[in-house]
Design an enzyme around this catalytic site. Structure first.
Site, PDB file in Angstrom:
ATOM      1  CB  CYS A  83      -0.951  -0.029   1.201  1.00 50.46           C
ATOM      2  SG  CYS A  83      -0.136   0.059   2.812  1.00 50.46           S
ATOM      3  CB  ALA A  84       0.500   4.778   0.763  1.00 51.28           C
TER       4      ALA A  84
END
Length: 126
Positions: free
Chosen positions: A85-86
């Site tokens: 994810c980020a």
């Protein structure tokens, strides 16, 4: 006692395999599938790791479930699956969800896409 999101991520990371960017790159070269669970606007804005497959976090369980009409063939409970994810919070929580679904060879990119790109690793525009 009530848990915060930070508590839940910390607990998840203590139970799962946390991989550094160099480990993820090596595993991808050896056939692991990298699943980017960020939302499309995030990918559009910052790009993605080449070779990754996009499955939004909100659809992950449906795409991972082999009995679901939404199943994504690239998600196989018997294959090596790495999530990103980020920054690594959502992917850590998502690894726990996949483990509960029977995925036994699943990990995540600790630090997520941000760490990958900060290290100067390849990024392609969506």
């Amino acid at each position: 006692m009530k848990k915060t999101a930070k508590d839940m991520v910390s607990e998840a990371k203590s139970k799962i395999e946390n991989l550094a960017p160099e480990q993820v790159a090596e595993e991808m070269e050896n056939g692991a599938i990298l699943v980017d669970i960020r939302d499309q606007p995030e990918i559009t804005q910052s790009g993605r790791i080449p070779g990754s497959v996009h499955v939004p976090r909100g659809m992950l369980e449906f795409r991972a479930d082999t009995t679901s009409p939404y199943h994504d063939e690239s998600l196989d409970p018997d294959s090596r699956v790495i999530l990103t994810c980020a920054s690594g919070g959502r992917s850590a929580l998502a690894v726990v969800a996949l483990q509960e679904m029977g995925y036994t060879n699943v990990a995540h990119l600790d630090g997520g896409f941000n760490t990958w790109s900060e290290e100067g690793r390849p990024v392609e525009q969506a």
